[in-house]
Design an enzyme around this catalytic site. Structure first.
Site, PDB file in Angstrom:
ATOM      1  CG  MET A 239     -13.211   5.226  57.659  1.00 48.89           C
ATOM      2  SD  MET A 239     -12.245   4.637  59.061  1.00 48.89           S
ATOM      3  CE  MET A 239     -13.460   4.846  60.368  1.00 48.89           C
TER       4      MET A 239
ATOM      5  CB  ALA B  62     -20.916   2.303  57.199  1.00 51.82           C
TER       6      ALA B  62
ATOM      7  CG  HIS C  34     -24.511   8.294  57.046  1.00 51.45           C
ATOM      8  ND1 HIS C  34     -24.275   9.624  56.768  1.00 51.45           N
ATOM      9  CD2 HIS C  34     -23.628   7.955  58.019  1.00 51.45           C
ATOM     10  CE1 HIS C  34     -23.326  10.079  57.543  1.00 51.45           C
ATOM     11  NE2 HIS C  34     -22.897   9.091  58.312  1.00 51.45           N
TER      12      HIS C  34
ATOM     13  CG  HIS D 244     -20.652   8.904  54.072  1.00 54.33           C
ATOM     14  ND1 HIS D 244     -21.344   8.094  54.941  1.00 54.33           N
ATOM     15  CD2 HIS D 244     -19.432   9.097  54.629  1.00 54.33           C
ATOM     16  CE1 HIS D 244     -20.571   7.789  55.975  1.00 54.33           C
ATOM     17  NE2 HIS D 244     -19.407   8.393  55.813  1.00 54.33           N
TER      18      HIS D 244
ATOM     19  CE  LYS E  62     -22.199  13.497  63.737  1.00 56.05           C
ATOM     20  NZ  LYS E  62     -21.327  12.358  63.913  1.00 56.05           N
TER      21      LYS E  62
ATOM     22  CB  VAL F 276     -26.661  15.552  56.372  1.00 52.64           C
ATOM     23  CG1 VAL F 276     -28.094  15.187  56.010  1.00 52.64           C
ATOM     24  CG2 VAL F 276     -25.897  16.010  55.135  1.00 52.64           C
TER      25      VAL F 276
ATOM     26  CG  LEU G 192     -27.997  12.188  58.711  1.00 52.94           C
ATOM     27  CD1 LEU G 192     -27.980  11.625  57.297  1.00 52.94           C
ATOM     28  CD2 LEU G 192     -29.165  11.619  59.482  1.00 52.94           C
TER      29      LEU G 192
END
Lengths: 279, 279
Positions: free
Chosen positions: A28, A30, A32, A35, A149, A176, A184
């Site tokens: 989606m 954004a 970080h 990803h 996650k 992560v 994260l």
């Protein structure tokens, strides 16, 4: 890197790369480092890497939450380019849900009804399974990458792929974490310094639960060990449970390897989730 | 011709033929000349032809109807072999719906709720879309062949493929008829000589409706012309309507080209359906 916004342009770009293995990372946006980990794995294992950036309205139960979801398109493109993405697919809502669209792909049972399903409403995971089925149809990947996650989402996607006989390998990538253990999340930026310290309770609680598991105790005792740490940090969990790897049913006995210890909690006004696989 | 009964064996057989175009004909067996027409078309247009024979429990609302559905496996295999089928896929119900299976692929709106949807219950077309999505996942065909005879099912499958972005071309094949016009159906064998004569009313009514359409009249007048013929044959229709090609919504104005005149009626104890596309 090619940027495409329509299904037709995506298919044309993929046709130009026919016969090569395709790795797909649906997001989606954004983006970080979590990803990026998915992208690195996809880059290492496939000839062609496709990243999708689509904030899916169908999986938000709260319009305000959807409106507030961070959009960082320019930064996302730069990250994607650097990570070696070949095709950056950022469709509009109209391209994904054209007029007359009426399909729903739905699972039933605890996997979609409990924990995140209970919190976000039954429609949440139907929104996920519908859009992921569509994205798999558009991209036809050999492998698709999901973060550990979002443990329940990962298992929902696995079950959907098995149930619908979709010919794609679901690769899960470990969470992560910051050096101190915090998982994260795009939401971490919302935490104050104090909340940041409190939030650490989640990963510490999971570590305590893991240690208890290594002593061969029951799920109830694992949860108790984790709960103790959460309370030391002043965190009141929304849920804290050991669940089955396949169907996310809550376990109470000594959990078999692969079971997952999951936690969700509000820290200040920020809702955080985390989990650890009990190996 | 290879005969396979599991998804794994099917995938192995398809992997041996990788890179070649695949034409797929999904059926519930009891093959008649209508099905053979689908197979001939698939044979002419593809390198590899896959036939599935699966009496799908999920699309029967009546267990007695499911139990009574004709099974003619040996004859089906002979027909398939003769029609040049490469892979004959006849899975068990357990192979298609293994323990823990919970997925549903559903459309909503008139396309699944009216006419055959109303008659057979909302679950009928959900059973169709779920199993066809699964079969498409198993076979990954380039083209799939459906008879115009099951007009609503054809359009449900088209809508599902569009909505879920499944990369397959749906090819519709005209209804095969007896020399006097009666549409082929596995159920025709149940008709007595008298009923056989009465059943002819359906195709004759459609022809009358078509003739009316050529005069540029409204849907209501087309239906009236068809109704007159049905009553001459002593047939009392369950439904008789002009519907939209895409969403099967009933039309009342002058129908655009591609609209469909549909009819269903019980003749004796046998329920028959037929239709004609108004060109």
């Amino acid at each position: 890197m090619i940027v495409v916004t329509t299904v037709d342009d995506l298919r044309t770009a993929l046709r130009d790369r026919a016969g090569r293995s395709v790795g797909f990372v649906p997001t989606m946006g954004a983006l970080h480092r979590g990803h990026l980990e998915l992208l690195h794995r996809a880059r290492a294992e496939n000839d062609v890497v496709v990243l999708s950036v689509f904030v899916n309205p169908a999986q938000f139960n709260d319009p305000a939450d959807l409106a507030a979801y961070p959009r960082t398109d320019e930064a996302d493109r730069a990250h994607a380019e650097q990570a070696g993405v070949d095709i950056y697919f950022a469709p509009t809502a109209e391209a994904v849900y054209p007029p007359g669209f009426s399909a729903t792909v739905a699972l039933s049972g605890p996997i979609v009804e409990t924990f995140e399903g209970a919190r976000r409403g039954a429609g949440h995971f139907h929104g996920v399974t519908t859009v992921v089925t569509k994205l798999f149809g558009m991209v036809r990947p050999d492998r698709a990458y999901f973060g550990q996650k979002d443990a329940q989402q990962l298992r929902v996607v696995r079950a959907m792929v098995a149930d619908l006989n979709i010919d794609v390998r679901i690769v899960d990538v470990p969470t992560v974490r910051e050096p101190d253990g915090l998982a994260l999340s795009s939401r971490n930026v919302r935490l104050s310094a104090d909340e940041r310290a409190t939030a650490l309770g989640l990963s510490r609680a999971l570590t305590a639960g893991e240690a208890a598991h290594r002593r061969g105790v029951t799920a109830a005792e694992i949860v108790l060990a984790a709960e103790l740490v959460l309370s030391e940090f002043g965190v009141n969990p929304e849920y804290l449970a050991v669940v089955d790897d396949a169907d996310f049913r809550q376990l109470h006995e000594v959990p078999p390897p692969g079971s997952v210890l999951i936690v969700a909690a509000e820290v200040g006004r920020t809702r955080l989730i985390d989990n650890v696989v009990l190996t």
